[in-house]
Design a protein around this motif. Sequence first.
Motif: not given
Length: 365
Positions: A91-99, A139-147, A162-164, A187-192
Amino acid sequence: MPSTAQRPAPPETIRKIITPFSRAWADPAWADRNLYPWASTPEQIAIRLAVRGKKPVSIRAANSMGKTADILVKSAVDYLFGHYPCRVIVSSASWENVKKTFWMALKKLIERILVDYNGLFQPPDATHWFPIGQQYDWFIALASPRRRENIAGHHAENMLLIFDEVSGLDPDIAAAGRGITTGVNDQRIYSGNPFGTSGEFFDSHYRDKDHWSCHHLDALDSPNVKARRIIIPGMATYEWVEEMKAKYGENSAEYFARVRGIFPVDADMTIITQTMLDRATLSDAEASLPPPRKNTLNDIIIGLDVALTAHGDWTVFVIRDSSRILAWEHHRGWSRDQIEGHLKRLVIEHAPRAVYIDDGGLFDL
């Protein structure tokens, strides 16, 4: 019996598919040679290896240093190949960014694997990659940060989160991430880019740094910048650094965060906190050291964060009283003798009741 039904061991045919690729988790350099379409730099390899450790990983990075397209994407696939069953949630602070950033880079990497191992794995869709089918919890999946539920709803025997672009992440989403990564192999990864001087990302590099594996990517360390020519396509260039310097100034927040990978206000200062800055009443133009003054209340404190020349960061002096910052200044490349000499002059001029050095060390005067 119910436990076995919910999480079955992979069938022998699935084991045969997964096992040869498990070496990607043990040896990222092997994965670069045999799976991925490009090789990581030594710094990127070191961070990928840190993901194998027990501490969560926090990466403060300049732009165009491969944090997303290399480190995060490869770490996701490395982890997936090294664990079964397994979920990698991104996930990411921005859904558009992570996509647009993470998922596009992941698809590019997977394309190489699909070509080299034709028919073995299925291609990704718009938000998920189930390499061997949706019936398997792998699997690997994207998760929207909106909820919050988009994160908190995931549970697996092995989980990588992973939080970008984590500087702008909602604290509730970050809390949900902590809640689902409590297992021994999780495990967790923070990045930015390091914007802001508060929040969990900032704290992971300062107050809570003993509990994190912290990493720093500075654009001045890019092979392209050092050589002043393209060595690795896509990484920061000398021309871009000079452009950012001219546009924003070498001491600006934008330059600190985007070029140096440094939290803007502090540049590795442990003395200046967001609370202190909120209380400050002086403008940037006025923020030069004040003239000597009599201090009848003896309420002056001097803060010093030392960064010697070899580390390339800033040495920072702060003068404050009990309620506000009076002034601060920073110097890069100063020797220990210069730092000690300047500190002595400030002590003589301002007669502080105490001096704080680095991460809270205190000696009374």
